[in-house]
Structures are given as structure tokens and as C-alpha cells.
Design a protein around this motif. Structure first.
Motif, PDB file in Angstrom:
ATOM      1  N   ALA A 132       9.022  44.254 102.487  1.00 42.89           N
ATOM      2  CA  ALA A 132       7.656  43.474 101.941  1.00 42.89           C
ATOM      3  C   ALA A 132       6.813  42.722 103.203  1.00 42.89           C
ATOM      4  CB  ALA A 132       7.833  42.796 100.812  1.00 42.89           C
ATOM      5  N   ASP A 133       7.262  43.315 104.413  1.00 43.26           N
ATOM      6  CA  ASP A 133       6.463  42.381 105.606  1.00 43.26           C
ATOM      7  C   ASP A 133       5.160  42.907 105.600  1.00 43.26           C
ATOM      8  OD1 ASP A 133       6.443  41.248 108.279  1.00 43.26           O
ATOM      9  OD2 ASP A 133       5.777  43.190 108.800  1.00 43.26           O
ATOM     10  N   ARG A 134       4.357  41.870 106.148  1.00 41.57           N
ATOM     11  CA  ARG A 134       2.763  42.160 106.231  1.00 41.57           C
ATOM     12  C   ARG A 134       2.484  41.580 107.531  1.00 41.57           C
ATOM     13  NH1 ARG A 134       0.265  38.522 101.319  1.00 41.57           N
ATOM     14  NH2 ARG A 134       1.601  36.991 102.490  1.00 41.57           N
ATOM     15  N   ALA A 135       1.316  42.524 107.963  1.00 42.44           N
ATOM     16  CA  ALA A 135       0.793  42.153 109.237  1.00 42.44           C
ATOM     17  C   ALA A 135      -0.633  41.748 109.100  1.00 42.44           C
ATOM     18  CB  ALA A 135       0.928  43.326 110.402  1.00 42.44           C
ATOM     19  N   PHE A 136      -0.916  40.738 109.813  1.00 41.08           N
ATOM     20  CA  PHE A 136      -2.392  40.357 109.826  1.00 41.08           C
ATOM     21  C   PHE A 136      -3.219  40.618 111.358  1.00 41.08           C
ATOM     22  CE2 PHE A 136      -0.077  38.160 106.773  1.00 41.08           C
ATOM     23  CZ  PHE A 136      -0.731  38.137 105.695  1.00 41.08           C
ATOM     24  N   TYR A 137      -4.558  40.794 110.932  1.00 43.01           N
ATOM     25  CA  TYR A 137      -5.305  41.419 112.185  1.00 43.01           C
ATOM     26  C   TYR A 137      -6.468  40.699 112.166  1.00 43.01           C
ATOM     27  CZ  TYR A 137      -2.012  45.316 111.774  1.00 43.01           C
ATOM     28  OH  TYR A 137      -0.705  46.061 111.684  1.00 43.01           O
ATOM     29  N   PRO A 138      -6.490  39.350 112.919  1.00 37.73           N
ATOM     30  CA  PRO A 138      -7.717  38.426 112.796  1.00 37.73           C
ATOM     31  C   PRO A 138      -8.865  39.115 113.436  1.00 37.73           C
ATOM     32  CG  PRO A 138      -6.149  37.622 114.289  1.00 37.73           C
ATOM     33  CD  PRO A 138      -5.420  38.826 113.761  1.00 37.73           C
ATOM     34  N   ASP A 139      -8.951  40.073 114.422  1.00 37.52           N
ATOM     35  CA  ASP A 139     -10.059  40.544 114.994  1.00 37.52           C
ATOM     36  C   ASP A 139     -10.660  41.757 114.489  1.00 37.52           C
ATOM     37  OD1 ASP A 139      -9.238  38.503 116.799  1.00 37.52           O
ATOM     38  OD2 ASP A 139      -8.276  40.068 118.201  1.00 37.52           O
ATOM     39  N   ASP A 140      -9.665  42.412 113.376  1.00 35.70           N
ATOM     40  CA  ASP A 140     -10.185  43.337 112.819  1.00 35.70           C
ATOM     41  C   ASP A 140     -10.309  43.749 111.397  1.00 35.70           C
ATOM     42  OD1 ASP A 140     -10.464  45.308 115.561  1.00 35.70           O
ATOM     43  OD2 ASP A 140      -8.405  44.366 115.736  1.00 35.70           O
ATOM     44  N   ASP A 141     -11.131  44.505 110.616  1.00 37.07           N
ATOM     45  CA  ASP A 141     -11.149  44.531 109.208  1.00 37.07           C
ATOM     46  C   ASP A 141      -9.872  45.425 108.926  1.00 37.07           C
ATOM     47  OD1 ASP A 141     -11.700  44.606 106.764  1.00 37.07           O
ATOM     48  OD2 ASP A 141     -13.307  46.308 106.889  1.00 37.07           O
ATOM     49  N   LEU A 142      -8.632  44.958 108.908  1.00 39.22           N
ATOM     50  CA  LEU A 142      -7.519  45.734 108.842  1.00 39.22           C
ATOM     51  C   LEU A 142      -6.372  44.727 108.255  1.00 39.22           C
ATOM     52  CD1 LEU A 142      -6.392  48.649 109.280  1.00 39.22           C
ATOM     53  CD2 LEU A 142      -5.135  47.598 111.403  1.00 39.22           C
ATOM     54  N   MET A 143      -5.669  45.173 107.177  1.00 39.23           N
ATOM     55  CA  MET A 143      -4.347  44.451 106.850  1.00 39.23           C
ATOM     56  C   MET A 143      -3.185  45.612 106.664  1.00 39.23           C
ATOM     57  SD  MET A 143      -4.922  42.632 103.241  1.00 39.23           S
ATOM     58  CE  MET A 143      -5.389  43.496 101.853  1.00 39.23           C
ATOM     59  N   PHE A 144      -2.140  45.034 107.024  1.00 35.66           N
ATOM     60  CA  PHE A 144      -1.080  46.005 106.392  1.00 35.66           C
ATOM     61  C   PHE A 144      -0.177  45.443 105.491  1.00 35.66           C
ATOM     62  CE2 PHE A 144       3.548  47.286 107.058  1.00 35.66           C
ATOM     63  CZ  PHE A 144       3.439  48.737 106.917  1.00 35.66           C
TER      64      PHE A 144
END
Lengths: 162, 162
Positions: A132-144
Motif C-alpha cells: 500500500a505504498d504511494r508515490a507523489f509527483y509534485p511536478d507532474d499530473d501523476l500519482m501512484f
């Protein structure tokens, strides 16, 4: 090295004997940004499951990843040769062989490497594997997102899948 | 390297700037067997908790550890320079810079490195941190126990503490 590496048996092995994995799991247009990047999956090769270890070669212009941070997984990188630029909230820093960086789980300091040099850089990356890890991408319109009831996926920041 | 490393800020750092930890947690007569061994605790230096990363220098005659295996923790090693002899159930194998080895949790193949060369060897060791891990030492009258109701300790194989 191949002559002597032929003789190695697990638990020892030579990364030269592993296939190089190219490409990225990101959807476009992000995937192409990674550029000339290849990985050898060292941890998988010897049966590790609790953390991954990759030997990464990053050509000129290549990127380690989109700038990101993980909420549950620790990450660590160690430069073996060449030079990369680390971009994080501390700004830009050049890292050469023998230098390293670490990113504790949950620390919202998004980071990645870019190879702005004219030659290949090689580094080790280590990351724990936590459900249930999540990754965040502040520069891009993306999330994992790794939902309990679904498979891990990339999504727009509004939740729509790519 | 120190001139440029002065400029590094977390999440990046230079291992040269960390103290070298000497000695071992083993009781005697095991501790002395480790010989000329120093560690820099890279993972701790950047706040990681899920796995440890150590930069280890092993002088001639030095040992990485007693020959052992862990029941709950994955381990991984990557040789940076010099040469070590890996001893495991596969026998003895010489590992040089760029070679590696991995030990999945629960695999009862006890292992360690000995530096039989005339010069220093340097390697990275990575190990996950799991509660209630135990280590087993088939060659020695030693076991490592991390009981729920006590602090981790070394004991004889019959359970008596050292």
C-alpha cells in the motif's frame, strides 16, 4: 569479467550476467523523459523480497525517475561512477562516485537524478517493499496508488487512471 | 573529496564525512576474530529505519561477521574495491569489485566474507530490520536472540547468556 563470473554460484553472482531492463512503468508522456536508462535487478536475482536493489546505468540526458517521494518506503542510492545531479527541496547537487543519498519513507522531499554530463553514470538504488505504498509527483499530473482492492496503478491527480 | 562534500546537504551526503565505527557486538572470543574492520552507517546517517546500509572497510585478515544466517532479515552485499572470499554452503568464492551476493531471510545457508588478500577491501552491506529476527552460527557456540520480552542478546547454543 565474464570468464571468472562463470564460476560464481548463488548466493554470489556477477551483475554482468543479468539482463538489462530498459523502459519504465510510467505512462506517456513521462516514460520517454527517462531517456537512456537501464537496470539490472540484483535483489531479485538472489531471491530477496524485503527490499529491491538495482544497478542502474544512466546515459547523458537520462533521469532516474520523475521527481517523487514515497509515503511508506525508504530509498537509498550510492553512486558507483560518473556524475549525476540530484534535485530535491535542497536544490541541485552534483554527486560523484562514492557519494550517496537517502530518502526516508514519508518525508515529503521529492527527488530524482538527472545525468547532465556527457558520459554514462552508474549507481545502486535500494528501496524497501511495503504494501500500500504511494508515490507523489509534485511536478507532474501523476500519482501512484496501490489500493488494497486493486492492482498498483498510475493515475492523474484527480484519480482518473492513465 | 572533502572540499566538495562540504557543500552536500541531506538527502545527499559523503560517507567520508561520517565517523568510522570499529569493533563488534560479539562477545569474546568472537569479537577479536573480526580483525581490521570499520563501518560507516550510511542508512542511519540519512534517517532510514527499514533497512541498514553500511560502507565497510575490511583490512587483510578481517572478517565481515561470523558465518551466520538470519531467519527474518534479507541481506545484500556489493563489492566496491579489493577482493574478499565468500564462504557459504556453495564453498569458497572470490569476489572482486562489481560482484555481489544476497541472502534471503530464512535460507539456512550461513555465510561470511574473509579478506585473505594483502590489501583493504571495501563493500556495501544492506540488511532489512525486522523485529524478533534471529541469527544462527553453525560453526560457533553462539546464537543471537531478540526475545519479545527482553533486549536482543547473544547466547550460547544452550541458551546461557554470554
Amino acid at each position: 569479467m565474464s570468464a571468472s563470473s562463470d564460476a560464481l554460484q548463488l548466493p554470489a553472482f556477477n551483475p554482468d550476467d543479468l539482463p538489462e531492463v530498459r523502459g519504465s512503468g510510467y505512462p506517456e508522456p513521462f516514460r520517454s523523459r527517462m531517456g537512456d536508462r537501464g537496470k539490472r535487478r540484483l535483489g531479485d536475482a538472489c531471491g530477496l523480497t524485503q527490499f529491491g536493489v538495482n544497478l542502474v546505468t544512466l546515459g547523458p540526458g537520462g533521469q532516474s525517475a520523475l521527481r517523487h517521494w514515497h509515503d511508506r518506503e525508504d530509498e537509498f542510492v550510492y553512486i558507483l561512477s560518473g556524475e549525476v545531479v540530484l534535485i530535491s527541496d535542497s536544490g541541485e547537487q552534483s554527486l560523484r562516485a562514492g557519494m550517496c543519498a537517502g530518502y526516508p519513507a514519508g518525508k515529503a522531499d521529492a527527488h530524482h537524478f538527472i545525468n547532465r554530463s556527457s558520459r554514462q553514470a552508474i549507481y545502486l538504488e535500494v528501496g524497501s517493499r511495503i504494501d500500500a505504498d504511494r508515490a507523489f509527483y509534485p511536478d507532474d499530473d501523476l500519482m501512484f496508488v496501490d489500493d488494497k482492492d486493486g492492482k498498483p496503478r498510475f493515475a492523474h491527480k484527480d484519480g482518473r487512471s492513465y
